[in-house]
Structures are given as C-alpha cells and as structure tokens.
Design an enzyme around this catalytic site. Structure first.
Site, PDB file in Angstrom:
ATOM      1  N   LYS A  87     -15.285  80.777 -12.804  1.00  0.00           N
ATOM      2  CA  LYS A  87     -14.298  81.163 -12.695  1.00  0.00           C
ATOM      3  C   LYS A  87     -14.557  79.558 -11.122  1.00  0.00           C
ATOM      4  CE  LYS A  87     -10.875  84.571 -12.646  1.00  0.00           C
ATOM      5  NZ  LYS A  87     -10.889  85.827 -12.090  1.00  0.00           N
TER       6      LYS A  87
HETATM    7  O1  G3P Z   1      -7.288  88.119 -12.531  1.00  0.00           O
HETATM    8  C1  G3P Z   1      -6.520  88.211 -11.408  1.00  0.00           C
HETATM    9  C2  G3P Z   1      -5.661  89.638 -10.758  1.00  0.00           C
HETATM   10  O2  G3P Z   1      -7.070  90.782 -11.224  1.00  0.00           O
HETATM   11  C3  G3P Z   1      -5.055  89.693  -9.948  1.00  0.00           C
HETATM   12  O3  G3P Z   1      -4.437  90.969  -9.708  1.00  0.00           O
HETATM   13  O4  G3P Z   1      -3.341  92.665  -9.517  1.00  0.00           O
HETATM   14  O5  G3P Z   1      -4.597  91.861  -7.318  1.00  0.00           O
HETATM   15  O6  G3P Z   1      -2.698  90.664  -8.607  1.00  0.00           O
HETATM   16  P1  G3P Z   1      -3.431  91.308  -8.631  1.00  0.00           P
END
Ligand code: G3P
Length: 224
Positions: A87
């Site tokens: 990633k």
């Molecule tokens: O895969 C990306 C994710 O982990 C981000 O999620 O909820 O932190 O915006 P969030």
C-alpha cells in the site's frame, strides 16, 4: 464485489473469515497502532500472522515517503507472503514507486485517494487497487459515493484494469451505495459488514415464525 475487512485485529479477521464472506484485508499504520503493534519486526510478524489466516490479498502500508525508501520497504513487505499487496500513498514518489513496482511484478494499493484526477494517475502507473476514502470525503461535506461513481465511469471508458477499492466505509449504506456505484471491492470494519444483516422486518418475521411453530407444537402436545 469483493469484501475486505479494514482492521489489524486478528480476532476480527477470524470472525469475518468465519462468516464465510471474507476476500481480503486492508491495514494502515493507524490500524496497526490501534492494536498496539510497534517496531518493524513486530509489524512484519503481525502481517505474516494475518496472511496465515486469510487466503486473499492483504494490504500492508509503507511508512517511507521517498522513492528509494518506498521501494526498499515495499520489497521487504512483498517478501513476507505471496498475498501481500504493497500500500503506497498518493504522492509524487508514491506514483513513481507504483510504476516501478508494476514493472517488477509487485502488486500495489494506491491509498489516500480523494479525487478522480488522482485515480487516473494511479491507474496510469499500474496500481492493482485504488483506495478512495469515501467516509473522509463525506466528512468534508463532499460526495464520497459520487467519487466512486465518477472513477468507475472513467475506468470503464478508458479500459483501466485497476480495481476500485472503496475505503473509509463507515456504515452498511456506504457498502450498498459503493456496490451500486461500481466499486470492485469494499473494505470496512466488521461492524459495517454486520450492519448489512439488519432489518426490522426480518426480526419481526422470524419472531412470528418461531412463535407459530411453538404454538402448533404446544397444541399437538395437548391433544396427545
Ligand atoms: O482503509 C482506509 C480506512 O482505514 C480509513 O478509514 O474511517 O479512518 O476514514 P477512516
């Protein structure tokens, strides 16, 4: 549409696998930190533990932000297991590294994507997956699902192979809307996946079926 779980928690990964619907895992440095995992050795061992549980792709994120560092780290991550996908953040050196990884056969997930322009660049570089963060787009009152729709249309017109991996999913509706908008993959917390199960008419219907079955059995017993 494939279902990935967005966590570094081995318990949650096992639970999702047990449901029989798990196609892969995504992680990021914040999710690793949330599990209390630190130090390169421990982080790499944790990735190997995840890869032993899951047959599908496991995204492991680089920490470096310069080309040489991303390449070195990405190669080490890719060597950990066959199902590791490296990633890489959507930055200038990240795009350069994705392009180089593609040439040498290392699969990538371009992360922190917030625009269609970024999506075009990642596809041109040959990213295997593209991660638009739809929840974070919504957070700034833009349209996260609309972004998935726009990218899906562009990729279809241009014939790009990069898979759209809808990330930063916050609820079950995001999953349904991403499916409709043309996402190839959703990555979400277990709670959002379980949210798909819920409907009040299912609960009421099941309670009625069981009550009717119980009543019929009691009646049969009473007439014996
Ligand atoms: O895969 C990306 C994710 O982990 C981000 O999620 O909820 O932190 O915006 P969030």
């Amino acid at each position: 549409m494939k279902f990935f779980i967005d966590t570094a928690s081995l318990d949650q990964i096992k639970e999702a696998k047990d449901l029989g619907i798990l196609d892969g895992v995504t992680t990021n440095p914040s999710l690793m930190a949330k599990e209390g995992i630190s130090g390169l050795d421990n982080i790499y061992k944790h990735y190997q533990a995840i890869c032993k549980i899951v047959d599908g792709d496991v995204s492991a994120e680089v920490i470096s932000t310069d080309f040489e560092g991303i390449m070195k780290e990405g190669k080490m991550l890719a060597d950990l297991a066959e199902n590791i996908v490296v990633k890489v953040p959507m930055i200038r050196d990240g795009i350069k590294a994705i392009s180089r990884f593609t040439e040498i056969g290392i699969r990538t997930n371009c992360t922190l994507v917030f625009s269609a322009g970024q999506a075009i660049l990642a596809a041109k570089a040959g990213a295997t997956y593209l991660s638009p963060f739809i929840g974070r787009v919504d957070d700034i009152t833009w349209d996260g699902v609309g972004l998935i729709r726009e990218i899906a249309e562009i990729y279809a017109i241009q014939g790009y192979d990069t898979e759209i991996l809808a990330a930063s999913i916050r609820n079950a509706k995001h999953i349904v809307d991403s499916a409709l908008a043309g996402a190839d993959v959703v990555t979400c917390p277990l709670s959002s996946i379980l949210g798909l199960l819920k409907h009040p008419l299912t609960d009421i219907g099941l309670a009625n079926f069981l009550a009717d079955h119980q009543k019929a059995n009691e009646k049969a017993m009473a007439t014996k």
